[in-house]
Structures are given as structure tokens and as C-alpha cells.
Design an enzyme around this catalytic site. Structure first.
Site, PDB file in Angstrom:
ATOM      1  N   GLY A  93    -110.767  22.962  13.811  1.00  0.00           N
ATOM      2  CA  GLY A  93    -111.969  23.523  14.422  1.00  0.00           C
ATOM      3  C   GLY A  93    -112.168  23.062  15.847  1.00  0.00           C
ATOM      4  N   ASN A  94    -111.494  21.952  16.238  1.00  0.00           N
ATOM      5  CA  ASN A  94    -111.541  21.498  17.625  1.00  0.00           C
ATOM      6  C   ASN A  94    -110.624  22.320  18.524  1.00  0.00           C
ATOM      7  OD1 ASN A  94    -112.378  18.287  16.692  1.00  0.00           O
ATOM      8  ND2 ASN A  94    -113.210  19.127  18.597  1.00  0.00           N
ATOM      9  N   SER A  95    -109.706  23.071  17.927  1.00  0.00           N
ATOM     10  CA  SER A  95    -108.733  23.825  18.714  1.00  0.00           C
ATOM     11  C   SER A  95    -109.433  24.734  19.716  1.00  0.00           C
ATOM     12  CB  SER A  95    -107.843  24.660  17.797  1.00  0.00           C
ATOM     13  OG  SER A  95    -106.956  23.854  17.080  1.00  0.00           O
ATOM     14  N   HIS A 119    -104.002  30.645  19.130  1.00  0.00           N
ATOM     15  CA  HIS A 119    -103.929  30.625  17.660  1.00  0.00           C
ATOM     16  C   HIS A 119    -105.316  30.674  17.010  1.00  0.00           C
ATOM     17  CE1 HIS A 119    -104.450  26.106  17.988  1.00  0.00           C
ATOM     18  NE2 HIS A 119    -105.152  26.320  16.888  1.00  0.00           N
ATOM     19  N   VAL A 129     -81.012  31.375  32.563  1.00  0.00           N
ATOM     20  CA  VAL A 129     -80.038  30.439  32.007  1.00  0.00           C
ATOM     21  C   VAL A 129     -80.516  29.950  30.648  1.00  0.00           C
ATOM     22  CG1 VAL A 129     -79.172  29.610  34.219  1.00  0.00           C
ATOM     23  CG2 VAL A 129     -81.124  28.462  33.162  1.00  0.00           C
ATOM     24  N   ASP A 164    -100.051  29.081  24.186  1.00  0.00           N
ATOM     25  CA  ASP A 164    -101.150  29.004  23.224  1.00  0.00           C
ATOM     26  C   ASP A 164    -102.508  29.020  23.920  1.00  0.00           C
ATOM     27  OD1 ASP A 164    -102.416  28.984  20.809  1.00  0.00           O
ATOM     28  OD2 ASP A 164    -102.034  26.872  20.362  1.00  0.00           O
TER      29      ASP A 164
END
Length: 514
Positions: free
Chosen positions: A233-235, A131, A292, A161
């Protein structure tokens, strides 16, 4: 001659004076003391400072800047509504014309965003969140010394992600290695390094607050929770143990204002490593596929199926021609172990299957018809078509009416035979069989479970339904036999799934009345 130690005789003298129970008690206390000392030795003590660790790791953490071109339609500069003749109308019109708000031919604007990442290879491989780079036209990786390099996307995975980038530099880069996230315990010290609010090289410290968090971010949620401060911003930045190893990728925060309140979530390293390996080799993830659709086993479902405990993954539907269908798995089976790994709850199965090597023959332990059994399945490869969500049906705006309905008061709903008119009204496919729900009592058991008109009841207690009378008869028989609930297989806009309903004892009415 070696003289005797004065301690040993004294110990023997004491033991002679103590009763047998007191000797046992003394031995037990000694054993507990030894155990406590061993546990203390295993626990890592709180460090006096994180400075040495931070100094060593900071060069391996990077800032990621992305640029996206926004067209005029993306800016959201809508003309405010004013009363007729308002003096503000001309002012805002001129302002928006100047900034391109009402001009489709205005020059596009470039928007920037900031995130974090970390180097895993000296040749320039960088890990971040998907992201962070989503929809970016241009990606720039900024090293600790301020040098900036354009980055190419090696591969990305929206479900986990994760994204892998590549930069080319004249020198080798300081890389950081992954650790074993399964070894992390609640209470262990960790530090987070990243670029919160654009402030590069920020280090925060805390502990692992919880494990195995499912925050509905994706199908493979199994987050580590930490109270190390994580902000916007830490992402994409690393969560690091005291050995200096990455045990998580910081991904999400929980808070009313979008800022840190001490609840942050990181993708475990052991979940990320195989995905990153696939991204490097194939440019995309390669995941195992069983074919499934599953749901959780609630207390009511466990009671309906005769399960002793509430655990496992309940199969709601089986893909035709998929690995599960070929292995003989059926709707209503409860998977409790897959490839030797316990399926303690529903959301664990997708991750276990996804991480299983493609084409591997695995044992599947399941519950069917009141007993355990083992089947063998060959794991397939997941692709986008097989993983797509079922299309939601749209109710017709001007539906036609249909004939009578059967009221099943003990469940708080009414059903009708599927007819061409009702199929058209609720957009039900010609291949769907069962009885259609035409009315739901507002305060009944069906309403409590979210059932709505247009839902099709396919089975009751894993037996196919042929008509409204058949459905009402099976419910009445279950009620008379003392059953507290029944398990319905329902086809709805959300797809095929099981719905456990409590059986109420209606007053003054009988099930099956017209």
C-alpha cells in the site's frame, strides 16, 4: 596605543619551547579538528521531531484505489477433488454454483486494490507506480480530506515502474517538488508517507541504508534502499528528505512475509524526473538506444581480454543497422565510459544510454584487442521492437540423431559440426554459425557456467570457429600457452553472450578425441 593581547605572546613562547616535530604534530591535530568540525557542520542533525515536516507534506500525498473486473475464469474457484461418494462433494458443488465457480455466465466480480501517490502539480498531476494501476478498469485518487476523484492515465512506463495520472478538481492542489537524489548519502534521514494496508496518511521515518541497489526488477534498477517502514500500500508514495523534497518513489520491499523488515526500495528522483517529463509531454517515455546486448565483466573475462580491472560493460552482440553498428562497435568490446560518464559496472550502461538525449553525438571509450580506443556514436531512440527479449527456442520432442562428436575434456563438453539434423534437433537457425554443444560433463567447467546441449559456440577468444577440430585446436593451443581460461561467444536460448571457461588439465586424455 592598543595593548597587546596576552594570548599571542604566550603562543609564541610555547612555539619556541617545542621541537620542530612537535610543532608539526600540533599543526596536524589542529587541521584534523577543523576538518572534523566542517564535516559535522555539513551533516544534518537528527531532528527533534518530524511533526512539522509531516504536517506540511501530508496534504500532498494521496491514496489510490483501483477497481478491476474479474471474470469467472479469473477467480480461481476450482472444484476440490473428493473420494467417490464423499458427503462434501455436493456441499462444495452447491457452494461454487451459488458463487459462480462453475457457472461461466455468472455475473463478474469487481476487485479493488490500494496504493499511494503524490501531487506534483497544483492542476492535478499525480505520480505513482505503474504496478499500482496495472490492469485497472477504474482509478480513484483520494485526497487527505477524503475527497475522491476519478483519474485518467496521462502516461505509464512499465520498465521504470512509473505512472502519471490526472485528476480535475475545483481548487488548486498542494504540490510537492522533487529534490536531487544524487545528493543523498547513506545514513541521511528520510520519511515515507503513504497508505500501508489501507491506513491513509501513515508517516514512517528512517535513513538511506544503501544506494545503487539492483534487485532485478527491471533494466534500469538503481534503487535507494531505506529502513523507513514500507509495506503493501506504500507503493507509489514519496520518500522525502529533511528539506521536504521527494528524493524517491517507494516501490518494493524485501521480506519473507511480504511485510516490512526494514529493507525497502525507492526509485531515485533523478531517474524518475526525466521519465515523468516524457510521460507528460508524449504519454510515453523516450529513451536513448545504442543497439547492443551487454553482460558483466567478471574476473575470468577480464583476464581473457587482458583487462587490468573488472569494470565496464562487455558487448555480447550488436544490432544490425543500430547506432553501435554504425559507430563501429563490435562484439567483445568493453565499454568503460559513455558520454563522459564512467561505466563502473554493466547495469549502469543501460541507464546512462537511456538518459542520453536522442540524436546526441557521444564519445564511447572502450577496450579492444588489448588497448583503449575512442569511437563516436549517435544515440538513437529505443522502441518496443528493439527492446524485445529474444524469443526462446523450443527443443523438438522427437529429435533425430547425428554423427560423431569431438570431446574437449579440458572444458568438460563435446561439440559437433552443425548439420541439418542437429539444427532441427535443437531448433538452430540457418544463419547461426559455429559448432554445437552435444554433451556437457556434469562436474566440468562448462556445466558450472550453465552451458547445455544445443548451445552454439560461435567464437573462441574473439576468433570465429569453423569446425570441431578448429575449436579443439584453439583450446589446446590456449592450454599449452599457459592460459587459465578462454572466452567463448555462445548462442543459446537466452541469446548471444560471452562465457568464460576455466581450462582444466585432463588426465589420461587429449582434447580432440572422437
Amino acid at each position: 596605543m592598543i595593548p597587546r593581547s596576552p594570548v599571542r605572546p604566550q603562543a609564541r613562547a610555547v612555539s619556541r619551547t617545542l621541537s620542530q616535530p612537535m610543532q608539526w604534530l600540533l599543526a596536524g591535530l589542529v587541521g584534523l579538528t577543523v576538518m572534523a568540525m566542517a564535516m559535522t557542520a555539513r551533516a544534518a542533525p537528527a531532528p527533534d521531531s518530524f511533526a512539522d515536516l509531516a504536517e506540511r507534506l501530508l496534504p500532498s500525498v494521496v491514496n489510490i484505489s483501483t477497481t478491476q473486473t474479474l471474470k469467472n475464469a479469473d477467480r480461481g474457484l476450482d472444484m476440490p477433488q473428493f473420494p467417490p461418494g464423499s458427503p462434501f462433494e455436493d456441499f462444495f458443488k452447491n457452494f461454487m454454483d451459488k458463487h459462480g465457480g462453475n457457472n461461466p455466465d455468472a455475473a463478474p466480480r469487481r476487485a479493488t486494490a490500494l496504493g499511494s501517490g503524490f501531487i506534483i502539480d497544483p492542476n492535478g498531476l499525480v505520480v505513482t507506480n505503474n504496478h499500482v494501476i496495472a490492469d485497472a478498469d477504474e482509478i480513484t485518487v483520494i485526497l487527505q480530506d477524503g475527497q475522491a476523484y476519478k483519474a485518467d492515465i496521462v502516461g505509464r512506463d512499465a520498465k521504470a515502474d512509473l505512472a502519471l495520472l490526472k485528476i480535475t478538481t475545483p481548487n488548486k492542489l498542494p504540490a510537492i517538488s522533487f529534490g536531487n537524489s544524487d545528493e543523498m548519502r547513506v545514513g541521511d534521514w528520510v520519511i515515507a508517507i503513504g497508505n500501508p494496508f489501507g491506513m491513509a496518511g501513515t508517516v514512517t521515518a528512517g535513513i538511506i541504508s544503501a544506494r545503487g541497489r539492483d534487485i532485478n526488477a527491471g533494466p534500469y534498477d538503481d534503487f535507494l534502499q531505506t529502513d523507513a517502514a514500507i509495506n503493501k500500500g506504500n507503493s507509489g508514495g514519496p520518500l522525502i528528505n529533511l528539506k521536504g523534497e521527494v528524493i524517491g518513489i517507494n516501490t518494493a520491499i524485501l521480506g519473507p512475509t511480504g511485510g516490512s523488515v526494514g529493507i525497502g526500495f525507492s526509485i531515485p528522483a533523478n531517474l524518475a524526473k526525466p521519465v515523468i517529463t516524457d510521460l507528460q509531454k508524449y504519454g510515453k517515455p523516450r529513451r536513448g538506444w545504442l543497439g547492443v546486448k551487454i553482460q558483466s565483466v567478471t574476473d575470468e573475462i577480464a583476464e581473457s581480454l587482458g583487462l587490468k580491472d573488472q569494470r565496464g560493460a562487455l558487448i555480447a552482440d550488436v544490432s544490425a543497422g543500430g547506432p553501435a553498428a554504425k559507430a563501429g562497435l563490435k562484439k567483445g568490446d568493453v565499454i568503460s565510459k559513455f558520454d563522459g560518464k564512467d561505466v563502473t559496472e554493466m547495469h549502469r550502461l543501460p541507464r546512462i544510454v537511456a538518459e542520453t538525449p536522442i540524436n546526441k553525438d557521444v564519445e564511447v571509450l572502450l577496450w579492444r584487442d588489448g588497448k583503449q580506443m575512442t569511437l563516436h556514436a549517435v544515440v538513437g531512440e529505443l522502441n518496443d521492437a528493439e527492446d524485445a527479449e529474444p524469443a526462446k527456442a523450443n527443443e523438438k520432442p522427437s529429435p533425430k540423431t547425428d554423427g560423431g562428436q569431438t570431446n574437449v575434456a579440458s572444458l568438460g563438453l563435446s561439440v559437433s559440426q552443425l548439420s541439418p539434423a542437429l539444427r532441427e534437433k535443437f531448433d538452430i537457425g540457418a544463419d547461426v554459425k559455429g559448432v554445437v554443444v552435444t554433451d556437457v560433463k556434469q562436474s566440468g567447467p562448462a556445466a558450472e557456467k550453465g552451458m547445455r546441449p544445443g548451445d552454439v559456440i560461435v567464437e573462441v577468444s574473439q576468433e570465429a570457429i569453423k569446425s570441431p577440430a578448429d575449436f579443439a585446436g584453439k583450446i589446446d593451443a590456449a592450454r599449452k600457452s599457459g592460459r587459465k581460461s578462454v572466452l567463448l561467444l555462445v548462442q543459446s536460448e537466452a541469446g548471444v553472450h560471452f562465457v568464460p571457461l576455466k581450462i582444466e588439465t585432463p588426465t589420461g586424455k587429449k582434447d580432440g578425441g572422437q
